[in-house]
Design a protein around this motif. Structure first.
Motif, PDB file in Angstrom:
ATOM      1  N   LEU A   9      -0.974 -18.865  -2.634  1.00 47.14           N
ATOM      2  CA  LEU A   9       0.219 -18.150  -2.187  1.00 47.14           C
ATOM      3  C   LEU A   9       1.268 -18.013  -3.278  1.00 47.14           C
ATOM      4  O   LEU A   9       2.401 -17.608  -3.012  1.00 47.14           O
ATOM      5  CB  LEU A   9       0.819 -18.861  -0.965  1.00 47.14           C
ATOM      6  CG  LEU A   9      -0.122 -18.939   0.244  1.00 47.14           C
ATOM      7  CD1 LEU A   9       0.507 -19.759   1.357  1.00 47.14           C
ATOM      8  CD2 LEU A   9      -0.469 -17.561   0.742  1.00 47.14           C
ATOM      9  N   GLY A  10       0.914 -18.386  -4.510  1.00 48.47           N
ATOM     10  CA  GLY A  10       1.820 -18.186  -5.631  1.00 48.47           C
ATOM     11  C   GLY A  10       2.510 -19.447  -6.084  1.00 48.47           C
ATOM     12  O   GLY A  10       2.508 -20.472  -5.413  1.00 48.47           O
ATOM     13  N   GLU A  39       3.830 -23.662   5.950  1.00 49.01           N
ATOM     14  CA  GLU A  39       5.065 -23.978   5.240  1.00 49.01           C
ATOM     15  C   GLU A  39       4.727 -24.361   3.810  1.00 49.01           C
ATOM     16  O   GLU A  39       3.999 -25.328   3.570  1.00 49.01           O
ATOM     17  CB  GLU A  39       5.807 -25.124   5.927  1.00 49.01           C
ATOM     18  CG  GLU A  39       7.162 -25.394   5.318  1.00 49.01           C
ATOM     19  CD  GLU A  39       7.957 -26.415   6.117  1.00 49.01           C
ATOM     20  OE1 GLU A  39       9.184 -26.242   6.237  1.00 49.01           O
ATOM     21  OE2 GLU A  39       7.357 -27.377   6.619  1.00 49.01           O
ATOM     22  N   THR A  40       5.244 -23.585   2.871  1.00 54.77           N
ATOM     23  CA  THR A  40       5.087 -23.908   1.464  1.00 54.77           C
ATOM     24  C   THR A  40       6.272 -24.769   1.047  1.00 54.77           C
ATOM     25  O   THR A  40       7.044 -25.217   1.883  1.00 54.77           O
ATOM     26  CB  THR A  40       5.035 -22.630   0.615  1.00 54.77           C
ATOM     27  OG1 THR A  40       6.342 -22.045   0.571  1.00 54.77           O
ATOM     28  CG2 THR A  40       4.053 -21.624   1.197  1.00 54.77           C
ATOM     29  N   GLN A  81     -15.941  -8.483   4.029  1.00 52.23           N
ATOM     30  CA  GLN A  81     -14.518  -8.594   3.704  1.00 52.23           C
ATOM     31  C   GLN A  81     -13.950  -7.245   3.302  1.00 52.23           C
ATOM     32  O   GLN A  81     -14.526  -6.509   2.516  1.00 52.23           O
ATOM     33  CB  GLN A  81     -14.332  -9.590   2.564  1.00 52.23           C
ATOM     34  CG  GLN A  81     -12.882  -9.767   2.162  1.00 52.23           C
ATOM     35  CD  GLN A  81     -12.748 -10.753   1.030  1.00 52.23           C
ATOM     36  OE1 GLN A  81     -13.732 -11.233   0.507  1.00 52.23           O
ATOM     37  NE2 GLN A  81     -11.526 -11.047   0.673  1.00 52.23           N
ATOM     38  N   ASP A  82     -12.793  -6.897   3.901  1.00 46.62           N
ATOM     39  CA  ASP A  82     -12.103  -5.677   3.506  1.00 46.62           C
ATOM     40  C   ASP A  82     -11.462  -5.874   2.151  1.00 46.62           C
ATOM     41  O   ASP A  82     -11.151  -6.980   1.752  1.00 46.62           O
ATOM     42  CB  ASP A  82     -11.020  -5.324   4.527  1.00 46.62           C
ATOM     43  CG  ASP A  82     -11.619  -4.975   5.880  1.00 46.62           C
ATOM     44  OD1 ASP A  82     -12.828  -4.706   5.934  1.00 46.62           O
ATOM     45  OD2 ASP A  82     -10.851  -4.978   6.874  1.00 46.62           O
ATOM     46  N   THR A  83     -11.235  -4.766   1.441  1.00 44.16           N
ATOM     47  CA  THR A  83     -10.542  -4.858   0.163  1.00 44.16           C
ATOM     48  C   THR A  83      -9.083  -4.547   0.363  1.00 44.16           C
ATOM     49  O   THR A  83      -8.675  -3.932   1.339  1.00 44.16           O
ATOM     50  CB  THR A  83     -11.142  -3.858  -0.850  1.00 44.16           C
ATOM     51  OG1 THR A  83     -11.004  -2.547  -0.302  1.00 44.16           O
ATOM     52  CG2 THR A  83     -12.600  -4.160  -1.114  1.00 44.16           C
ATOM     53  N   GLY A  84      -8.270  -4.964  -0.594  1.00 46.42           N
ATOM     54  CA  GLY A  84      -6.860  -4.613  -0.560  1.00 46.42           C
ATOM     55  C   GLY A  84      -6.005  -5.563   0.246  1.00 46.42           C
ATOM     56  O   GLY A  84      -4.846  -5.278   0.497  1.00 46.42           O
ATOM     57  N   THR A  85      -6.547  -6.703   0.677  1.00 47.01           N
ATOM     58  CA  THR A  85      -5.736  -7.663   1.411  1.00 47.01           C
ATOM     59  C   THR A  85      -5.301  -8.769   0.483  1.00 47.01           C
ATOM     60  O   THR A  85      -5.451  -8.680  -0.731  1.00 47.01           O
ATOM     61  CB  THR A  85      -6.532  -8.232   2.601  1.00 47.01           C
ATOM     62  OG1 THR A  85      -7.715  -8.865   2.108  1.00 47.01           O
ATOM     63  CG2 THR A  85      -6.929  -7.136   3.564  1.00 47.01           C
ATOM     64  N   ILE A  86      -4.784  -9.838   1.034  1.00 40.48           N
ATOM     65  CA  ILE A  86      -4.293 -10.930   0.204  1.00 40.48           C
ATOM     66  C   ILE A  86      -5.432 -11.586  -0.549  1.00 40.48           C
ATOM     67  O   ILE A  86      -6.604 -11.470  -0.173  1.00 40.48           O
ATOM     68  CB  ILE A  86      -3.587 -11.981   1.068  1.00 40.48           C
ATOM     69  CG1 ILE A  86      -4.569 -12.585   2.085  1.00 40.48           C
ATOM     70  CG2 ILE A  86      -2.405 -11.413   1.776  1.00 40.48           C
ATOM     71  CD1 ILE A  86      -4.011 -13.770   2.822  1.00 40.48           C
ATOM     72  N   VAL A  87      -5.062 -12.295  -1.612  1.00 42.42           N
ATOM     73  CA  VAL A  87      -6.054 -12.997  -2.402  1.00 42.42           C
ATOM     74  C   VAL A  87      -6.577 -14.163  -1.594  1.00 42.42           C
ATOM     75  O   VAL A  87      -5.831 -15.003  -1.122  1.00 42.42           O
ATOM     76  CB  VAL A  87      -5.442 -13.500  -3.717  1.00 42.42           C
ATOM     77  CG1 VAL A  87      -6.463 -14.294  -4.507  1.00 42.42           C
ATOM     78  CG2 VAL A  87      -4.947 -12.325  -4.540  1.00 42.42           C
ATOM     79  N   GLY A  88      -7.889 -14.228  -1.420  1.00 41.70           N
ATOM     80  CA  GLY A  88      -8.498 -15.336  -0.688  1.00 41.70           C
ATOM     81  C   GLY A  88      -9.978 -15.290  -0.923  1.00 41.70           C
ATOM     82  O   GLY A  88     -10.486 -14.433  -1.646  1.00 41.70           O
ATOM     83  N   SER A 276      13.328 -17.795   6.449  1.00 44.06           N
ATOM     84  CA  SER A 276      12.683 -16.492   6.579  1.00 44.06           C
ATOM     85  C   SER A 276      12.737 -15.698   5.282  1.00 44.06           C
ATOM     86  O   SER A 276      12.535 -14.488   5.284  1.00 44.06           O
ATOM     87  CB  SER A 276      13.351 -15.683   7.702  1.00 44.06           C
ATOM     88  OG  SER A 276      14.722 -15.460   7.434  1.00 44.06           O
ATOM     89  N   ILE A 277      13.020 -16.363   4.186  1.00 44.20           N
ATOM     90  CA  ILE A 277      13.088 -15.668   2.889  1.00 44.20           C
ATOM     91  C   ILE A 277      11.684 -15.287   2.430  1.00 44.20           C
ATOM     92  O   ILE A 277      10.779 -16.125   2.441  1.00 44.20           O
ATOM     93  CB  ILE A 277      13.750 -16.557   1.826  1.00 44.20           C
ATOM     94  CG1 ILE A 277      15.252 -16.639   2.082  1.00 44.20           C
ATOM     95  CG2 ILE A 277      13.518 -16.034   0.434  1.00 44.20           C
ATOM     96  CD1 ILE A 277      16.018 -17.317   0.983  1.00 44.20           C
ATOM     97  N   PRO A 278      11.458 -14.035   2.032  1.00 43.08           N
ATOM     98  CA  PRO A 278      10.160 -13.656   1.473  1.00 43.08           C
ATOM     99  C   PRO A 278       9.866 -14.475   0.215  1.00 43.08           C
ATOM    100  O   PRO A 278      10.788 -14.766  -0.570  1.00 43.08           O
ATOM    101  CB  PRO A 278      10.342 -12.170   1.131  1.00 43.08           C
ATOM    102  CG  PRO A 278      11.488 -11.711   1.979  1.00 43.08           C
ATOM    103  CD  PRO A 278      12.393 -12.895   2.110  1.00 43.08           C
ATOM    104  N   PRO A 279       8.613 -14.859  -0.004  1.00 40.37           N
ATOM    105  CA  PRO A 279       8.284 -15.681  -1.177  1.00 40.37           C
ATOM    106  C   PRO A 279       8.747 -15.080  -2.492  1.00 40.37           C
ATOM    107  O   PRO A 279       9.121 -15.797  -3.411  1.00 40.37           O
ATOM    108  CB  PRO A 279       6.752 -15.777  -1.110  1.00 40.37           C
ATOM    109  CG  PRO A 279       6.431 -15.610   0.341  1.00 40.37           C
ATOM    110  CD  PRO A 279       7.454 -14.647   0.876  1.00 40.37           C
ATOM    111  N   GLY A 280       8.754 -13.734  -2.583  1.00 38.88           N
ATOM    112  CA  GLY A 280       9.160 -13.093  -3.825  1.00 38.88           C
ATOM    113  C   GLY A 280      10.596 -13.356  -4.202  1.00 38.88           C
ATOM    114  O   GLY A 280      10.967 -13.262  -5.372  1.00 38.88           O
TER     115      GLY A 280
END
Length: 365
Positions: A9-10, A39-40, A81-88, A276-280
């Motif tokens: 998740l970064g 929760e990170t 698995q679909d492409t274009g989703t989150i890294v996993g 609720s802050i976005p991770p970015g």
């Protein structure tokens, strides 16, 4: 069967804590449907499904800590698995092995006779927490009994979770790496206009100081031995929440006016408290402000978190007797603390930064 493992998740996170599941075993889900919130170290993040399919098994329950790369969901046979989703990772391969712990070698453990160890179990004392006073580093019965008496006056042991666990990990890592040094001074702000926004003045003064002495608005890569000066000032603002410390980032502060900065700061603080802050918005700070004086305290030895090389602390504003126009006078004073990484920032650079910071704060607008 196909397994979906917890993605990265970064920010180099190694683990997260499960907050709540949105799905149950046997449910059919579609691509990008939220599966679970975790929760990170900085925020609560939703993890979406990487593909459509029926859920066969969920790994972990609310409150469990899950390592990055560990299985999260097992799907029954279904679409690829679909492409274009989150890294996993969605496949049949085994999760990657956990990295071996690094750091200083473990300290030599104290010696314990079996009877003393049995006494510790009987008294519900963790033998690892007992200070050994016996000859040759042995833990004695008296050591265990003394520890049991001390523990009887404490609350139950509580494992650190979420923000507090992450804070402990980050502060330990920062303490092990950074070579900190601090300088302090007072800014005479008695000539400020009535109702002056102290936090915004601090933000704008930090931007001015970074322009005057760029060496403190920088990142340092210790592994590569490289310093990177950064032109834009993205200021981390330490926010005290009930669950621990969180540091969202106020972007490009040097190019924004006071009203825009105040609006951004208010929104950021509200999101931080609500988790609720976005991770970015929690990444990429180039320098940090800790306005601890809003609670109390005058000066502080602060913690610099890599790759940043500096953090500014603002103490409690108070009236003090100072020299003014050659005479003693009672004036409002703002204490300033600057802690910097002495591996890459010189004392002269830190002092010049602090002088510029103080000068901008004392300027009458």
């Amino acid at each position: 069967m196909r397994q979906f493992v917890l993605p990265d998740l970064g920010e180099g996170l190694e683990e997260v804590e499960i907050v709540s599941w949105y799905v149950n075993e046997g449910d059919h889900v579609v691509t990008d449907q939220p599966l679970v919130s975790v929760e990170t170290d900085k925020a609560v993040v939703e993890v979406p499904s990487p593909s459509s399919g029926r859920i066969l098994h969920l790994f972990g329950a609310k409150g469990d800590v899950v390592k990055v790369g560990a299985p999260l969901v097992e799907f029954a046979e279904g679409p690829e698995q679909d492409t274009g989703t989150i890294v996993g990772e969605l496949g049949t391969s085994e999760p990657p092995a956990a990295a071996a712990p690094s750091g200083p070698a473990a300290v030599q453990k104290a010696q314990v006779f079996p009877a003393v160890r049995a006494l510790a179990r009987k008294l519900d004392v963790d033998i690892e927490l007992v200070e050994a006073t016996g000859p040759g580093g042995f833990i004695t019965r008296a050591d265990v009994e003394r520890a049991a008496k001390t523990l009887s006056h404490t609350g139950p042991a509580e494992p650190l979770r979420g923000l507090r666990r992450a804070m402990a990990q980050r502060m330990t890592a920062a303490h092990a790496e950074i070579v900190p040094a601090s300088v302090t001074d007072d800014a005479d702000i008695d000539d400020w206009r009535k109702g002056e926004d102290a936090t915004i003045r601090l933000v704008r003064a930090i931007a001015a100081a970074c322009k005057a002495e760029p060496a403190l608005n920088a990142w340092y890569n210790a592994g590569a031995g490289e310093r990177r000066l950064i032109e834009r000032v993205d200021l981390g603002i330490a926010v005290d929440t009930g669950g621990g410390l969180i540091v969202p980032v106020l972007r490009n502060v040097a190019e924004r006016d006071a009203s825009d900065l105040r609006a951004g700061l208010d929104r950021m603080r509200a999101d931080a408290v609500a988790r609720s802050i976005p991770p970015g918005e929690l990444r990429g700070a180039t320098i940090t402000l800790s306005n601890f004086g809003m609670i109390g305290g005058r000066f502080a030895n602060l913690i610099v978190v890599p790759p940043q090389v500096a953090i500014i602390g603002a103490g409690r504003i108070a009236q003090r007797v100072v020299a003014h126009l050659g005479q003693p006078a009672v004036r409002r004073v703002l204490p300033l603390s600057l802690t910097f990484d002495h591996r890459v920032v010189t004392g002269g650079e830190a002092a010049r930064f602090l002088v510029a910071l103080k000068s901008d704060l004392e300027r009458v607008w």
